[in-house]
Design an enzyme around this catalytic site. Structure first.
Site, PDB file in Angstrom:
ATOM      1  N   SER B 530       0.583   7.041  -9.470  1.00  0.00           N
ATOM      2  CA  SER B 530      -0.049   5.775  -9.107  1.00  0.00           C
ATOM      3  C   SER B 530       0.735   5.167  -7.962  1.00  0.00           C
ATOM      4  O   SER B 530       1.801   5.662  -7.586  1.00  0.00           O
ATOM      5  CB  SER B 530      -0.044   4.817 -10.302  1.00  0.00           C
ATOM      6  OG  SER B 530       1.282   4.483 -10.635  1.00  0.00           O
ATOM      7  N   ALA B 531       0.187   4.086  -7.435  1.00  0.00           N
ATOM      8  CA  ALA B 531       0.894   3.284  -6.434  1.00  0.00           C
ATOM      9  C   ALA B 531       1.316   4.105  -5.220  1.00  0.00           C
ATOM     10  O   ALA B 531       2.301   3.788  -4.560  1.00  0.00           O
ATOM     11  CB  ALA B 531       2.112   2.602  -7.059  1.00  0.00           C
ATOM     12  N   LYS B 725       6.179   7.843   3.745  1.00  0.00           N
ATOM     13  CA  LYS B 725       5.846   6.738   2.844  1.00  0.00           C
ATOM     14  C   LYS B 725       4.563   7.108   2.112  1.00  0.00           C
ATOM     15  O   LYS B 725       3.848   8.015   2.532  1.00  0.00           O
ATOM     16  CB  LYS B 725       5.583   5.441   3.621  1.00  0.00           C
ATOM     17  CG  LYS B 725       6.700   4.986   4.528  1.00  0.00           C
ATOM     18  CD  LYS B 725       6.289   3.724   5.301  1.00  0.00           C
ATOM     19  CE  LYS B 725       7.410   3.336   6.284  1.00  0.00           C
ATOM     20  NZ  LYS B 725       7.071   2.138   7.062  1.00  0.00           N
ATOM     21  N   GLU B 729      -3.513   3.928  -0.117  1.00  0.00           N
ATOM     22  CA  GLU B 729      -4.269   2.715  -0.414  1.00  0.00           C
ATOM     23  C   GLU B 729      -4.477   1.823   0.808  1.00  0.00           C
ATOM     24  O   GLU B 729      -5.348   0.969   0.811  1.00  0.00           O
ATOM     25  CB  GLU B 729      -3.538   1.923  -1.513  1.00  0.00           C
ATOM     26  CG  GLU B 729      -3.429   2.735  -2.796  1.00  0.00           C
ATOM     27  CD  GLU B 729      -2.420   2.156  -3.771  1.00  0.00           C
ATOM     28  OE1 GLU B 729      -2.802   1.289  -4.554  1.00  0.00           O
ATOM     29  OE2 GLU B 729      -1.246   2.573  -3.729  1.00  0.00           O
TER      30      GLU B 729
END
Lengths: 165, 782, 284
Positions: B530-531, B725, B729
């Site tokens: 996630s994230a 990175k 999203e």
């Protein structure tokens, strides 16, 4: 089926990916469920099950249809080609171009996209971008690889025309 | 959809990428991609479990009710039905679970808290029988005055979604506010003294559903050892393992989670939902039990929190932000899931990536009798970004600045704080570069055709604030390698990156690296997928495991050959010997000798949180995105035609350019979904009116902007491998703001409620015309 | 419990329908029926598949007087037919908005037009082209104008023991132009919020077909002939004439929006239809 009297069974003889198949199914059984559950062909996927998403697209007598909106019984005496049938001799040029274009993400919609795109290209070897979008607009992709898929179809069309290589 | 000029064609050219030695940054073909094109990829519903019984869920057609009785007599008479499970068949009190609050019952106990919450399950030999019987279940219920909107939930005397008894010790238990968050810095009152212009507006962001094309499902198989094998396409297999173990009372080693690749997840498949129920049913039946969800059932299982935001923002006449006040109410639904965290983490960045001396952000997670909201790409940020970005444009319009200029004047530079105070957050990239690039690519400042407008917006999202990923890499004697990494590959292409990293570090050709995942019985622990964290966390763990392998190769090579270890060195893909450079696979083969065997490397990436930080720690990185949109508005119908859509993300380093493009394009279009068409509509009984694919609209091929361009800014400044990175999203964080500003410029009318459907745009234009007519009459009045 | 039957003659089909006492449903493309079966909003005792019937009218027959469409002609075949493309552009435009390519490969014109949906995409165009339909029962066949066929939502003149066996479209007079305009919530495949077909003849007589703005599709005409030089006059005439629309608010749009949009689409469809009068063919 072992539902024991819940439904009368219908014997359906059809040709799937070139092989003759006979299945006994209740009248309400869709072609999609029959392919997946009775014939083990799970390449066609179930999402909306009402003709909106295109994940179950197959060729019925050479025409792209939503397998979820066809009764298995209707396919009696007809020919069905699934994504497995398109891929019998390894990856097609179209499937290769899907990979090359980065069109494949989670992959769940991709078999349906491949069948719809193959159907398009068989009928129109040089589709415009607008025609590709229109031809595939019944195939949802929530990863939204739409632009990548259009590239894949364009690249395949070019390859089939011999524009490259 | 013209070819993105930002990416030279050769950058995405795959020629030889796969056969060549590792090339970080190359567009390597997706691991497992071929099977996804042929239908051979097995999703959970494609797995075969001979002899499994089939499960169907029973629901009632209201969102809030007390269950008076359940009559299963007709259902049980359906041939093939094996059992009917209601609350009476499960432990009492009903076990509850949840990632932050243990509030979600395994099965509705006593009452239903949202439309679609299962009250019973039918188990049968076939799906036909299970579904037929489920329709014959008679559930007597008494409808309660459920709360389906923020206003209803917050009204005095409102029906409480949760009985206070399940929130013991919670001072807020008598309200529908589950949690709140407050972030303040500077002195707003003092800042107002230096303020020339204030804008204050309300904004709304709709409830939207994930709509994964794979609805998913769960199969639970009891093992001969008394344990459970659980098959579920989850993003967090290890959380599911822990949840099942804890609810059932089994040691972790007796719960083995197999996680087939999710067919799209987007956050919706993170946390356990129906798996605990299926575990109880399988134990009761003593056989494999299988539940395959329908798309409609996913609408009842996952959604994004809707949000209402009031924002008040001050500017100097030069367009510098002086203060920003935000009050955000997130409508989270009937159970907590991870929604309180969505509220806290989303609102943490509600002031945007800007230099603002005084800020007050107050946010609440408000429960309603609706589908429990959960993580969804963007995790609370898109909601507040919609308000804050729109406020920037509101200020700009008053000050005669444009959307680009006002952002230039306020965007923080690298190292500068955009969250101040004790838990400050600082820009970890050259974010201005993304803004400028987006402006350049959209043709900002070029003349506009009639009825067209452009908007530009930026968005940030904090990455993970703590976490743990563990990985094993086995370098086999023939130079091939196997990676064990628990990241769920749900479309982002995680496994491809692990291949690339191993190839880069061990010198193994990419096509000789395989990846094992999705099995808690064989693959080491990973906290979650996630994230956008996996590239950074798992990527670092895989990298470390590779370096561990290299050290071991060096040691054994020294031992086998007698060359002193001090005279050897290792480098990516190579062992350096006094006689020269050996490829690592070659050195490994020599080192292993005739006994063969293999090298096993282990890697761990752990980020400990900070107890005193409101988010539990500093974000490992920030996703930053700038989006610019050009739109043409049909003023008569309100229809929008997106003529150009540009998304630029600050990615650190692109590990795989093709996958970055796929993620960016996908997120951009998903952002258009909630900006233009997606919304869950409820009736007065809390039922979802647009339940399913016929009336819940998501973008199709024909909804893609005429030109969709993505670009990446690479400064190699991320904390992940090679300066990477997370990137998955960014492109949807500020889509709405850019589109809203573009529509405002095209029409002269500002809309503050999403989605910008044709009807909403039309109504806004009609209202504006009515107002200007009224104004004109007023002026011409004597 | 549903059974499936594939008769080989119209008589057999009609007997089967009659024998079920209202519980049977005819099947051609199945694109509506199977959705109903899935949601159990339709639970027929018998599904009668018409696709193997030998004595039904052929899918499409072109004559001097017009075209005759049998029950098995798909939307895809209709939209690709050269004569249809030349003479009935509004119908082609409408057919091409029905679902996706895969839907249009199954869905039949007769099924789309005759199952009584007020939002059926092809009906406004068929109304503009003065379609009539043939209904067969065991007692014989009758022909009714399409605009009399619809009684209300999902209610038509076709009884449960009857079949629509044909749609007849007269040949449009020389110089007749037609066009179809539709509004949806997204650009991709969608159900209509409002749809309008317009026909304009050589003398400027305007006929309109309206979808999704009332309990049944509507056909109306304008009193004054079309005058390209007087669009404001057209707008006024439409404003008045389209008061006949009685849309409801639903999930696809509000009453107010539909009221406004039927006017916008009508004007656009009329202008497009009028433009086509010279060539009589669809714009590319």
């Amino acid at each position: 089926m072992s539902a024991g009297g819940l439904h009368d069974l219908q014997t359906v003889a059809l040709t799937v990916n070139g092989s003759e198949r006979t299945v006994a199914v209740p009248a309400h059984r869709t072609l999609l469920d029959a392919l997946r559950d009775e014939m083990g062909l799970t390449g066609s996927k179930t999402c909306c099950a009402e003709g909106e998403c295109g994940a179950c697209t197959v060729l019925l007598d050479g025409r792209a249809v939503n397998a979820c909106l066809v009764l298995c019984a209707e396919a009696d005496g007809h020919e069905v080609t699934t994504v497995e049938g398109l891929s019998e001799r390894g990856l097609t040029d179209l499937q290769e171009e899907f990979l090359n274009a980065g069109a494949v993400q989670c992959g769940f919609c991709i078999p349906g996209q491949v069948v719809s795109a193959e159907y398009l290209l068989r009928g129109n070897p040089s589709p415009s971008e607008e025609q590709i979008r229109e031809a595939l607009s019944g195939n949802l992709c929530r990863c939204a690889g739409y632009q990548r898929i259009v590239r894949a179809v364009q690249a395949t069309a070019a390859r089939r025309r011999g524009d490259r290589g | 959809m013209a070819e993105a000029p930002a990416r030279p064609a050769d950058e995405l050219d795959l020629q030889a990428a796969n056969g060549s030695p590792a090339r970080i940054g190359r567009p390597v073909l997706r691991y497992g991609g071929a099977d996804r094109t042929t239908g051979a990829q097995r999703f959970v519903a494609d797995l075969s479990f001979p002899g499994a019984s089939q499960v169907a869920l029973v629901t009632i057609p209201v969102g809030c009710a007390e269950i008076v009785g359940v009559d299963s007599s007709q259902a049980r008479r359906v041939p093939g039905v094996l059992d009917v499970v209601t609350a009476a068949e499960l432990p009492s009190p009903m076990p509850r679970f949840g990632p932050s609050h243990q509030d979600r019952p395994v099965l509705a106990a006593g009452g239903v808290n949202f439309h679609g919450e299962p009250v019973a399950a039918v188990v049968a030999e076939t799906t036909d029988a299970a579904q037929a019987a489920a329709r014959l279940m008679r559930v007597d219920f008494r409808e309660l005055p459920g709360v389906y909107t923020l206003d209803a939930a917050l009204a005095p005397g409102a029906h409480l979604v949760h009985d206070p008894s399940i929130r013991p010790g919670d001072p807020r238990a008598e309200r529908n506010v589950l949690e709140d968050a407050l972030y303040t810095w500077g002195d707003v009152a003092e800042a107002q003294a230096h303020t020339d212009v204030v804008v204050e507006h309300d904004y709304t962001f709709p409830m939207v559903t994930h709509f994964p094309i794979e609805p998913g499902g769960t199969v639970v198989v009891p093992t001969e050892q008394g344990g459970l094998d659980v098959y579920s396409p989850v993003q967090h297999p290890y959380l599911l393992q822990r949840t099942i173990a804890s609810v059932i009372g089994l040691p972790l080693n007796q719960v083995r989670v197999f996680a087939p690749d999710p067919g799209g997840a987007f956050g919706g498949k993170q946390n356990p939902k129906l798996e605990p129920l299926m575990a109880f049913i399988a134990l009761r039946m003593r056989r494999a039990c299988r539940l395959v969800l329908s798309l409609e059932e996913t609408f009842h299982a996952m959604r994004r929190a809707g949000c209402r935001i009031r924002a008040r923002t001050g500017f100097t006449r030069d367009g510098e932000l002086t203060f920003h006040e935000v009050h955000a109410d997130y409508q989270i639904g009937a159970y907590a899931d991870v929604a309180p965290r969505v509220m806290a983490k989303g609102s943490y960045v509600a002031a945007g990536p800007y230099r603002i001396p005084a800020v007050r952000i107050a946010a609440r997670a408000v429960m309603t009798n609706t589908t429990p909201s959960t993580a969804f790409r963007g995790f609370g940020s898109p909601q507040v970004a919609w308000a804050t970005e729109s406020q920037l444009d509101a200020g700009a319009r008053l000050l005669g600045l444009d959307g680009l200029e006002i952002r230039r004047r306020n965007l923080v530079a690298r190292g500068e704080a955009f969250v101040r105070g004790a838990s400050a957050a600082r820009a970890d990239g050259e974010w201005r570069e993304s803004l400028e690039k987006a402006a350049e690519l959209v043709g900002w400042g070029e003349p506009l055709a009639p009825n067209r407008g452009r908007g530009i917006a930026v968005g940030i999202k904090p990455g993970a604030t703590s976490g743990l990923s563990q990985s094993l890499v086995r370098l086999l004697c023939d130079g091939s390698a196997i990676v064990y990494a628990g990241t769920s590959d749900m479309g982002q292409g995680a496994r491809t990156l692990w291949q690339q990293i191993v190839a880069e570090e061990l010198g193994t050709p990419i096509d000789r690296v395989s990846v094992i995942s999705g099995d808690t019985g064989t693959v080491p622990f990973d906290l979650q997928t996630s994230a956008s964290r996996s590239t950074v966390f798992m990527g670092s763990a895989v990298l470390e495991a590779c370096r561990d392998v290299r050290r071991r190769v060096l040691e054994l090579y020294a031992e086998t050959t007698g060359v002193p270890a001090e005279e050897l060195d290792e480098a990516p893909g190579a062992l350096i010997t006094p006689d020269g450079r050996l490829s690592l696979p070659e050195a490994a083969r020599e080192a292993l000798g005739t006994l063969r065997g293999e090298f096993i490397g282990q890697g761990t990436r752990r980020l400990r949180g900070k107890g005193d930080h409101p988010l539990g720690g500093d974000a490992a990185f920030y996703e930053f995105n700038a989006t610019a949109i050009e739109v043409e508005v049909d003023r008569e119908t309100g229809e929008l035609l997106l003529t150009k859509h540009v998304s630029v993300s600050d990615v650190g380093t692109e590990l795989n350019a093709l996958q970055v493009v796929s993620q960016d394009e996908g997120a951009a279009i998903m952002g258009l979904g909630h900006s233009q068409m997606e919304q869950l509509l409820l009736d007065e009984h809390g039922r979802i009116r647009n339940l399913g694919a016929l009336d819940y609209r998501i973008p199709t091929f024909n909804d893609v902007p005429l030109e969709l361009v993505t670009a990446a800014v690479e400064n190699h400044d991320g904390p992940g491998p090679y300066g990477s990175k997370g990137i998955s999203e960014g492109a949807l964080l500020c889509t709405a703001g850019a589109l809203g500003a573009a529509v405002a410029q095209a029409t002269g009318v500002v809309i503050r409620d999403l989605p910008l459907t044709p009807e909403r745009v039309w109504a806004a234009l009609r209202d504006a015309e009515a107002r200007s007519r009224a104004d004109a009459e007023l002026r011409s009045a004597p | 419990m549903t059974r499936y039957y594939r008769p080989s003659s119209t008589a057999d089909a009609l007997s089967a329908l009659a024998a079920e006492g209202g519980g049977a449903r005819a099947l051609v493309g199945g694109t509506d029926l199977l959705v109903g079966l899935r949601h159990h909003t339709i639970e027929p005792t018998l599904v009668v598949d018409l696709k193997a019937i030998a004595d039904l009218p052929e899918p499409i027959a072109v004559g001097d007087g017009g075209i005759r469409v049998g029950p098995t002609l798909t939307m895809g075949e209709l939209a690709a037919h050269p004569v249809v493309r030349r003479r009935y552009p509004a119908l082609v435009e409408a057919a091409l908005t029905v679902g996706s390519v895969a839907i249009r490969n199954r869905a039949s014109l007769v099924g789309n037009a005759c199952n009584g949906s007020p939002a059926a995409d092809t009906v406004p165009a068929l109304l503009v082209h003065d379609a009539s339909i043939a209904i067969a029962s065991r007692a014989g066949e009758r022909t009714v104008p399409l605009h009399d066929f619809f009684l209300g939502p999902r209610r038509t003149l076709c009884g449960p023991d009857e079949l629509v066996t044909r749609i007849d479209l007269p040949r449009p007079p020389d110089g007749f132009g037609s066009a179809f305009r539709r509004l949806t919530r997204r650009r991709g495949v969608d159900l209509a919020t409002v749809s309008v077909a317009a026909g304009v003849d050589r003398d400027g007589r305007v006929v309109l077909g309206l979808g999704a703005v009332g309990p049944r599709p509507l056909r109306t005409e304008l009193d004054a002939p079309f005058d390209a030089a007087d669009v404001p006059g057209l707008v006024r005439a439409l404003d008045e004439r389209l008061e006949i629309a009685t849309p409801i608010s639903d999930i696809r749009g509000s009453r107010e929006y539909r009221h406004a949009m039927v006017r916008v689409l009508a004007r656009r469809a009329i202008l497009a239809a009028a433009d086509r009068r010279t060539s009589g063919e669809m714009a590319a």
